[in-house]
Design an enzyme around this catalytic site. Structure first.
Site, PDB file in Angstrom:
ATOM      1  N   CYS A  54      15.371  15.079 -15.533  1.00  0.00           N
ATOM      2  CA  CYS A  54      16.761  15.237 -15.118  1.00  0.00           C
ATOM      3  C   CYS A  54      16.874  15.385 -13.606  1.00  0.00           C
ATOM      4  CB  CYS A  54      17.389  16.476 -15.769  1.00  0.00           C
ATOM      5  SG  CYS A  54      17.257  16.536 -17.557  1.00  0.00           S
ATOM      6  N   CYS A  58      21.939  18.394 -13.266  1.00  0.00           N
ATOM      7  CA  CYS A  58      22.194  18.059 -14.671  1.00  0.00           C
ATOM      8  C   CYS A  58      23.067  19.130 -15.337  1.00  0.00           C
ATOM      9  CB  CYS A  58      20.876  17.923 -15.430  1.00  0.00           C
ATOM     10  SG  CYS A  58      21.097  17.367 -17.141  1.00  0.00           S
ATOM     11  N   ARG A  83      11.175  10.607 -20.191  1.00  0.00           N
ATOM     12  CA  ARG A  83      12.162   9.532 -20.192  1.00  0.00           C
ATOM     13  C   ARG A  83      13.433  10.022 -19.484  1.00  0.00           C
ATOM     14  NH1 ARG A  83      12.345  11.604 -25.441  1.00  0.00           N
ATOM     15  NH2 ARG A  83      14.404  12.319 -26.126  1.00  0.00           N
ATOM     16  N   CYS A  85      17.125  11.192 -18.494  1.00  0.00           N
ATOM     17  CA  CYS A  85      18.198  11.902 -19.193  1.00  0.00           C
ATOM     18  C   CYS A  85      19.438  11.017 -19.276  1.00  0.00           C
ATOM     19  CB  CYS A  85      18.509  13.197 -18.443  1.00  0.00           C
ATOM     20  SG  CYS A  85      19.922  14.115 -19.111  1.00  0.00           S
ATOM     21  N   CYS A  88      22.725  13.267 -17.152  1.00  0.00           N
ATOM     22  CA  CYS A  88      22.862  13.307 -15.684  1.00  0.00           C
ATOM     23  C   CYS A  88      22.525  11.973 -15.037  1.00  0.00           C
ATOM     24  CB  CYS A  88      21.993  14.411 -15.101  1.00  0.00           C
ATOM     25  SG  CYS A  88      20.213  14.175 -15.340  1.00  0.00           S
ATOM     26  N   ASP A 458      22.071   2.339  27.359  1.00  0.00           N
ATOM     27  CA  ASP A 458      23.503   2.255  27.073  1.00  0.00           C
ATOM     28  C   ASP A 458      24.276   3.198  28.004  1.00  0.00           C
ATOM     29  OD1 ASP A 458      25.488   1.272  24.743  1.00  0.00           O
ATOM     30  OD2 ASP A 458      26.017   3.299  25.363  1.00  0.00           O
TER      31      ASP A 458
END
Length: 539
Positions: A54, A58, A83, A85, A88, A458
């Site tokens: 997550c 989350c 794996r 989420c 979220c 500059d």
């Protein structure tokens, strides 16, 4: 649930990944418990039991400390067996997947990966473009991100596929092609393996309420606050090329062309969700990954302001401006050649004058494109300007020749303004007659996203600093490394303030007087030397 986790996230993989990273778990823990959006994307949380990873924000119930593991990148969490989420959505987190920062090699590699660096020659090709060995590059990625370059690239592609599933109505065949999977079968298998659901089931969970018109896509690109949106628009508005770009107080719109297709995009602020709302109108969905990544780079959404501000506000010259205008970012560009041409036009003239010249070039040599949003043209390609008669639009001969030489170098492949290390690009640019240090550094800053680029020549930077000469400015800027480009943005912001006008004028007069005095002194020394030589000859 515990047995499912052990099967999914193997302990041996988990421990080996954790050894490679240097995350302070106490810092991560406090950030996780606070759910502060400023930490979003800096690390990811693997939850033992559910087997998901997550973001720090989350909304799910907070897990116990003993049941979480911390990873410096989403790819590292995926490598450990977690794996993504579905609540979220890690694919929506801001960029820069590192907690304690990364060396320049890794940062540049991540930029190249976002521009299909892995596809062009694989890991070997990526390492060669960075000037390092492939084994060393892999070692750096494992040390700082906890995952290999290939794993990072695959995770990014997977996250983009998930984003297309959730936020568009593209058929799954086109989602597979747009996200780089090559074929639908491989796409379906990979999504099912990672999310334990089919792409169709994931889209059903997204519950989209608004169906976009054909070839139109709506994306939400997140950033870490603060983000100075009005400062970004003000900078782009002053330099917008009429017909190609349209900027107002709320949005930025421009025409684009890539892979033989034309389109446009519109960007506005999504303040509620801490992101930018991007509407893309484009006929070829295979280019969506490139377009979205280029927009992220153009609006500097991957910047870690918390790290940058520490190096910039330490100088009293910038401290007040940083406190008054937090979150000022570096405006990038859509096309490096276009930006380089615009920079050459801006040499020794005002911003307004350069914009006027750019408009003439577009009107004379640009291809017409009228999608109905006050856009009329596409910026001319290098092939068109390589032999264009630019003198007809009132451009000085030397400057016209510089642009033609630049265009020929790009056409011949001698110079590329994307996917290249900034230092190498600066050297190649300065080999072109008419391109000096200021122009090369400005191009590196905005076209290549080099955070340490600094156009020290500059005049606006010198006036805003209140220093007497350019060498003093360069010495002062050493303290701002490696964030000199952000310091330049704040100095330009100071220079645009009307209150600075009096001081700027005084500084300009002082500089002119210093130069005049120096010239007179030099002439006197030469005259005295010649007089001594003449006297010695006369005996």
């Amino acid at each position: 649930m515990q047995s499912e986790y052990v099967q999914f996230a193997r302990p041996d993989r988990l421990s080996s990944v954790r050894k490679r990273m240097n995350l302070d778990w106490q810092v991560c823990s406090r950030a996780r418990l606070s759910r502060d959006a400023r930490f979003d994307g800096k690390f990811f949380i693997g939850v033992i039991g559910s087997g998901v990873y997550c973001r720090s924000i989350c909304p799910a119930p907070t897990a116990k400390e003993k049941n979480v593991r911390y990873f410096s990148s989403a790819a590292a969490a995926a490598e450990a067996g977690f794996r993504p989420c579905l609540r979220c959505r890690p694919e929506c987190s801001p960029g820069t997947p590192a907690w304690l920062g990364t060396p320049n090699t890794v940062s540049r590699a991540l930029r190249l990966i976002s521009e299909n660096g892995i596809d062009d020659g694989g890991i070997e090709g990526l390492a060669q473009r960075l000037g390092v060995g492939s084994r060393h590059l892999r070692r750096l990625f494992l040390q700082h991100l906890g995952a290999t370059p290939m794993a990072v690239a695959k995770t990014r592609r997977l996250h983009f596929a998930k984003k297309l599933i959730d936020e568009t109505t593209l058929p799954m065949t086109q989602v597979a092609l747009a996200s780089g999977f090559g074929c639908v079968r491989r796409f379906n298998a990979h999504i099912r393996k990672v999310y334990s659901r089919t792409p169709t089931q994931i889209r059903r969970l997204a519950r989209q309420k608004v169906i976009q018109p054909e070839n139109q896509y709506l994306f939400r690109l997140r950033f870490r606050p603060p983000y100075h949106w009005q400062g970004m628009l003000a900078f782009l508005e002053a330099r917008a090329i009429p017909g190609v770009e349209v900027v107002d107080q709320e949005s930025y719109v421009r025409s684009i062309s890539t892979n033989g297709s034309d389109g446009y995009f519109e960007v506005s602020l999504d303040e509620k969700n801490l992101g930018l709302l991007v509407r893309v109108q484009f006929g070829d969905p295979r280019s969506l990954f490139f377009i979205v990544e280029r927009i992220r780079s153009m609006f500097d959404l991957n910047a870690d302001w918390g790290t940058i501000v520490q190096g910039v506000r330490a100088d009293p010259l910038l401290a007040e401006q940083v406190e008054a205008n937090p979150g000022l970012r570096i405006p990038g560009c859509w096309n490096g050649f276009e930006l380089a041409t615009r920079a050459i036009l801006g040499q020794q003239i005002t911003v307004k004058g350069a914009t006027s010249l750019a408009a003439r070039i577009v009107k004379a040599f640009g291809r017409q494109f009228s999608p109905g949003v006050n856009l009329t043209h596409l910026f001319p390609s290098p092939e068109v300007l390589a032999d264009a008669n630019l003198a007809n639009i009132g451009l000085p001969k030397t400057r016209a020749e510089t642009i033609r030489t630049l265009a020929r170098a790009v056409c011949d492949g001698q110079l590329t303004l994307h996917g290249i290390v900034a230092s190498e690009a600066i050297l190649r640019l300065r080999e072109i007659p008419g391109i000096g240090k200021w122009t090369a550094e400005y191009i590196a800053m905005r076209a290549l996203g080099e955070p340490d680029a600094f156009p020290s020549g500059d005049v606006g930077l010198l006036r805003a600093s209140g220093l007497g000469c350019f060498s003093d400015l360069e010495r002062r800027a050493e303290a701002w490394r490696p964030w000199r480009a952000y310091a330049a943005m704040y100095l330009w912001n100071i220079a645009s303030d009307p209150k600075v006008g009096t001081r700027a004028l005084a500084t300009s007069k002082t500089l002119k007087m210093t130069r005049a005095t120096s010239s007179r002194r030099h002439a006197t020394i030469i005259a005295e030397s010649r007089l001594r030589d003449a006297c010695s000859k006369l005996g």
